[in-house]
Enzyme design. Sequence first.
Site, mmCIF file in Angstrom:
data_model
loop_
_atom_site.group_PDB
_atom_site.id
_atom_site.type_symbol
_atom_site.label_atom_id
_atom_site.label_comp_id
_atom_site.label_asym_id
_atom_site.label_seq_id
_atom_site.Cartn_x
_atom_site.Cartn_y
_atom_site.Cartn_z
ATOM 1 N N THR A 142 0.642 -1.160 -0.021
ATOM 2 C CA THR A 142 -0.024 0.022 -0.106
ATOM 3 C C THR A 142 0.806 1.271 -0.045
ATOM 4 O OG1 THR A 142 -1.822 -0.935 0.995
ATOM 5 C CG2 THR A 142 -1.655 1.459 1.248
ATOM 6 N N SER A 319 -34.959 37.973 -1.280
ATOM 7 C CA SER A 319 -35.124 38.088 0.163
ATOM 8 C C SER A 319 -36.575 37.287 0.347
ATOM 9 C CB SER A 319 -35.139 39.428 0.834
ATOM 10 O OG SER A 319 -35.718 39.554 1.910
#
Length: 465
Positions: A142, A319
């Site tokens: 690995t 908004s």
Amino acid sequence: MENYRKESDLLGELNVPEKAYYGVQTQRAIDNFKISGQKLASYPHFIRALGMVKKAAAKTNYELGFLDETLYRFISEACDEVMEGRYDAHFPIDMIQGGAGTSVNMNANEVIANVVLEKMGKPLGAYQYCSPNDHVNLSQSTNDAYPTAIKLALLQLNEVLVEKLAQTVEAFRAKGREFQEVIKMGRTQLQDAVPMTLGQEFEAFAATLEEDISKLNNNALLFVEVNMGATAIGTGLNAPAGYAALCAENLAEISGYAVVSAPDLVEATPDTGSYVIYSSAMKRLAVKLSKICNDLRLLSSGPRAGLFEINLPPMQPGSSIMPGKVNPVIPEVVNQVCYKVIGNDLTVTFAAEAGQLQLNVMEPVLSHAIMENIHFLCNALDALREKCVVGITANREVCLDMVKHSIGIVTALNPYIGYKNSTAIAKEALASGKSVYHLVLEKGLLSQDKLDAILDPKNMLKPLS
């Protein structure tokens, strides 16, 4: 109900989904690492890189006489299919994990082994015919296969990021050309400075981002040096003589990148310096990109009580309580991406520093942070270019009006009436509300023709002739 097959490892037996190409060690990682929710399958470039590494390893083992031709051909074909993305769904493990990347490496080994078994007409999990460890992982650890795959993935991802960045640079440059005649006030410290054009401002955005293309590419060049053949700690234990150099050659041929074997494999195995410097280049890009987004939000502020020099494309109502409000949502989201990139760079720094002795076990979070940054930046650049920059328009009259009424244009008078007189004119203009133009004529400091020529904004956009 899903059917299962039993597989075993060091810790004993475990049920694996019957049709899964991954095996027992991948299943343990699925069970153990429920961390980020971002799976290896989400990063196909990484999976493609794992296929490249395994194919190069198999080719090298075959050429050195350590893998028979039949098995090599099957493994090579399986790697090609992994590289094509056919088995991405069988890489389900979390990107953040313990074990220094062992789970990623074994996920690749198990998928490739089971694809080979299927090609041989054997049942999945019949590893006596093709083993994830003994055949697919032959002459590897690995600790060399995993970082090599990370580097190959980052080389691919860098190309994607640089292309997105180049497209964004061109979008700003196009706006620079479009706005080249729009006169406006430049500002320093949020105060009036001297006139410029909106085109110059946008060209500067393009130029500062363009610089980072070469920085990213140059830093990515460090990823071509790999440690294949190092095996566990760099000594090459269990790898045949000549494996490191030959594997690098094969990897270069398979990947298309100028891969070379690191000169000191013991040094290269724990070294994460290339990740640090590449991450720093992304942080630099993020800082610049965020600054540009700040500027776009400021330049478009208003429409009545702000600068209002440019209009950003309206993307959504702004908004739930204020009717008619439209917010600069694209620059805002890009700002937030930049903050994430800057934070991930700190993660890379700490993860790189955490290496101990012959290995850095923090490479999973390190690699995830970098790949996540590239993914975020690519998406942010697309959004900024497509949903903001290309649709920006100039409020030409607003820009010109600010120039005409600015105190800042008095700077252009310095070479003609001196700094002291210019300061006095500016102070009086600010206090009285009179224009600079009117005061200079009132005090007889310059003739009207001379003053008109000096204060023509177009004459203030270049050095004195």
